[in-house]
Design an enzyme around this catalytic site. Structure first.
Site, PDB file in Angstrom:
ATOM      1  N   GLU A  86       0.830  -1.221   0.000  1.00  0.00           N
ATOM      2  CA  GLU A  86       0.000   0.000   0.000  1.00  0.00           C
ATOM      3  C   GLU A  86       0.856   1.260   0.000  1.00  0.00           C
ATOM      4  O   GLU A  86       1.692   1.446   0.884  1.00  0.00           O
ATOM      5  CB  GLU A  86      -0.917  -0.011   1.242  1.00  0.00           C
ATOM      6  CG  GLU A  86      -1.887   1.156   1.261  1.00  0.00           C
ATOM      7  CD  GLU A  86      -2.910   1.069   2.403  1.00  0.00           C
ATOM      8  OE1 GLU A  86      -3.293  -0.064   2.776  1.00  0.00           O
ATOM      9  OE2 GLU A  86      -3.310   2.122   2.897  1.00  0.00           O
ATOM     10  N   LYS A 270      -7.234  -0.585  11.756  1.00  0.00           N
ATOM     11  CA  LYS A 270      -6.628  -1.038  10.492  1.00  0.00           C
ATOM     12  C   LYS A 270      -5.438  -0.145  10.146  1.00  0.00           C
ATOM     13  O   LYS A 270      -4.411  -0.617   9.646  1.00  0.00           O
ATOM     14  CB  LYS A 270      -7.681  -1.025   9.381  1.00  0.00           C
ATOM     15  CG  LYS A 270      -7.268  -1.704   8.083  1.00  0.00           C
ATOM     16  CD  LYS A 270      -6.518  -0.819   7.118  1.00  0.00           C
ATOM     17  CE  LYS A 270      -6.175  -1.567   5.830  1.00  0.00           C
ATOM     18  NZ  LYS A 270      -5.413  -0.748   4.891  1.00  0.00           N
ATOM     19  N   ASP A 286       4.155 -14.269  11.969  1.00  0.00           N
ATOM     20  CA  ASP A 286       2.796 -14.697  11.627  1.00  0.00           C
ATOM     21  C   ASP A 286       1.832 -13.523  11.810  1.00  0.00           C
ATOM     22  O   ASP A 286       1.408 -13.226  12.923  1.00  0.00           O
ATOM     23  CB  ASP A 286       2.436 -15.877  12.564  1.00  0.00           C
ATOM     24  CG  ASP A 286       1.050 -16.434  12.313  1.00  0.00           C
ATOM     25  OD1 ASP A 286       0.246 -15.785  11.613  1.00  0.00           O
ATOM     26  OD2 ASP A 286       0.759 -17.524  12.840  1.00  0.00           O
ATOM     27  N   HIS A 384      -2.416  10.419  -0.460  1.00  0.00           N
ATOM     28  CA  HIS A 384      -2.569   9.057  -0.968  1.00  0.00           C
ATOM     29  C   HIS A 384      -2.567   9.047  -2.490  1.00  0.00           C
ATOM     30  O   HIS A 384      -1.970   8.187  -3.111  1.00  0.00           O
ATOM     31  CB  HIS A 384      -3.906   8.528  -0.452  1.00  0.00           C
ATOM     32  CG  HIS A 384      -3.980   7.042  -0.408  1.00  0.00           C
ATOM     33  ND1 HIS A 384      -3.262   6.310   0.495  1.00  0.00           N
ATOM     34  CD2 HIS A 384      -4.666   6.160  -1.161  1.00  0.00           C
ATOM     35  CE1 HIS A 384      -3.514   5.024   0.295  1.00  0.00           C
ATOM     36  NE2 HIS A 384      -4.356   4.920  -0.707  1.00  0.00           N
TER      37      HIS A 384
HETATM   38  C1  MEV Z   1      -6.018   3.055   5.128  1.00  0.00           C
HETATM   39  O1  MEV Z   1      -5.222   1.943   4.764  1.00  0.00           O
HETATM   40  C2  MEV Z   1      -5.978   3.280   6.620  1.00  0.00           C
HETATM   41  C3  MEV Z   1      -6.888   4.397   7.151  1.00  0.00           C
HETATM   42  O2  MEV Z   1      -8.225   4.153   6.720  1.00  0.00           O
HETATM   43  C4  MEV Z   1      -6.795   4.386   8.653  1.00  0.00           C
HETATM   44  C5  MEV Z   1      -7.777   5.315   9.349  1.00  0.00           C
HETATM   45  O3  MEV Z   1      -8.847   5.605   8.782  1.00  0.00           O
HETATM   46  O4  MEV Z   1      -7.462   5.719  10.489  1.00  0.00           O
HETATM   47  C6  MEV Z   1      -6.517   5.733   6.576  1.00  0.00           C
END
Ligand code: MEV
Length: 428
Positions: A86, A270, A286, A384
């Site tokens: 990513e 995430k 892992d 991004h």
């Molecule tokens: C994207 O890979 C991760 C985000 O969605 C984390 C977040 O929203 O805090 C940008």
């Protein structure tokens, strides 16, 4: 032979260098030799190595390996390897690590490397009596489990404790669970713990008259936690039109959302795992185990919530904390057999699984900050998009210098799509 420890993890202009120049920088400024970097040329793993690792091998799957800069953890500078597909993740972590340096870097601490093995004891007539028997025989059971892994024992690991509890309600009614707490030192520990549980099971059956059904480690490794915290002086948060106070308050509001709402907490976490998994994968650990542990830990109160916390200190500075299970090892498993994982560990110049856990949890905190700082200000897409545009340009067939040119044009037009990239390539 060790040359010298890394003096600084700050390499200015690293991003703009060619791949070969970046490697030269690593060799010049770190303890790595050109040979140490060789596994990164090929992804590290040969087909025959791979053939011994899993079944039905037909090839190797690769990921980009980047290095996150600027990290200072427990007063030591460290270069952190990220294996991830990513865009923005490596840049985001490096940028936040730079901000955190202004407040003294990350402070991180891993607990003792104690894993939990579970034994499910069924068919017991008297659960309370069985608990009493197991507790009474706990010293000899622990002594038996201790013999399972002489190497771990030699390095100071081994069986630590037995805990017994009743699961009152389940689809099959009440039953007993025995937890074996096992110190696995620098290993991830799954093999040692599973073997120890399988070894103890017949003894527990003989003592209690019950039937030991499942014997397996728990990925909710809440006895093996890693914690990191950081402080960013409020003035350092200012950028473009945003004051430091605005950025800080925006981050606190973003955190409040994740603290209160599971839908947001899943995405917030995430973001943490973007950094955590990248290092876990780079070191051959892992990542499914780490993911399982993280999300179970995030739900430990009964409600899924943020793994991190953010607040303002009495001087108005931003303070972040992250605590999560971190069952990673630096010996055994893929970490041992994967040459690129070995090189990744050498790059960080670490000597214990605890040090690795402390780096990973600091990276998770940095990654979280990168995401919520962007979300709380200009939004995630701007940063991004420029990186995403490069991937789209490559997918459309751009090569060499053309990649940057096509990406820049798409970003300036705010149209980042493969069809547009193809048209720009034709026009160039
Ligand atoms: C994207 O890979 C991760 C985000 O969605 C984390 C977040 O929203 O805090 C940008």
């Amino acid at each position: 032979m060790r040359k010298y420890n890394l003096k600084t993890s700050r390499f200015s202009g690293f991003y703009n260098l060619t791949l070969d120049e970046r490697r030269e920088q690593l060799v010049t400024h770190s303890h790595l030799s050109p040979e140490d970097l060789l596994p990164f040329n090929t992804g590290g793993l040969s087909s025959s190595d791979a053939d011994h690792m899993i079944e039905n091998v037909i090839g190797i799957h690769s990921l980009p390996l980047g290095v996150a800069l600027n990290f200072q953890i427990n007063e030591k500078d460290v270069l952190v390897p990220f294996a991830i597909e990513e865009p923005s993740v490596v840049a985001g972590a490096s940028f936040m690590a730079k901000l955190v340096r202004t407040g003294g870097g990350f402070q991180a601490k891993a607990s003792a490397p104690e894993m939990i093995g579970q034994m499910q004891v069924l068919d017991l007539e008297n659960l309370d009596a069985a608990i009493g028997i197991i507790n009474q025989h706990s010293p000899e059971l622990l002594a038996e489990a201790d013999e399972v892994d002489p190497i771990l024992k030699k390095f100071g690991g081994g069986a630590r404790e037995l805990q017994v509890r009743i699961i009152e309600e389940s689809p099959i009614g009440a039953f007993l669970v025995v937890h074996l707490i096992y110190d696995v030192r620098d290993a991830m520990g799954a093999n040692a713990v599973n073997t120890a549980c399988e070894t103890l099971a017949p003894r527990i059956e003989a003592l209690t008259g019950g039937r030991v059904h499942l014997r397996i480690l728990s990925n909710l490794a809440d006895r093996r936690l890693a914690r990191a915290n950081c402080m960013i002086p409020v003035d350092e948060l200012a950028f473009e039109k945003y004051t430091g106070e605005q950025v800080r308050d925006g981050i606190l509001e973003a955190y409040a959302f994740a603290a209160a709402d599971p839908y947001r907490a899943a995405t917030h976490n995430k973001g943490i795992m973007n950094g955590v998994d990248a290092v876990v994968i780079a070191t051959g650990n892992d990542w499914r185990a780490i993911e399982a542990g993280a999300h179970a830990y995030a739900a430990r109160s009964g409600k899924y919530t943020s793994l991190s916390t953010w607040e303002a200190d009495s001087d108005g500075n931003l303070v972040g904390k992250l605590e999560m299970p971190m069952a990673v090892g630096i010996v055994g498993g893929a970490t041992k057999v994967h040459p690129a994982a070995q090189a990744a560990i050498k790059l960080m110049d670490i000597k214990s699984a605890s040090e690795l856990a402390e780096i990973i949890v600091s990276v998770g905190l940095a990654q979280n900050l990168a995401a919520i700082r962007a979300l709380a200000t200009e939004g995630i897409q701007r940063g991004h998009m420029s990186l995403h545009a490069r991937q789209v340009a490559i997918a459309a067939g751009a090569e060499g210098d053309l990649i940057e040119k096509v990406a820049a044009q798409m970003v300036s037009e705010k149209v980042v799509r493969i069809d547009r990239a193809e048209k720009i390539i034709k026009s160039m």
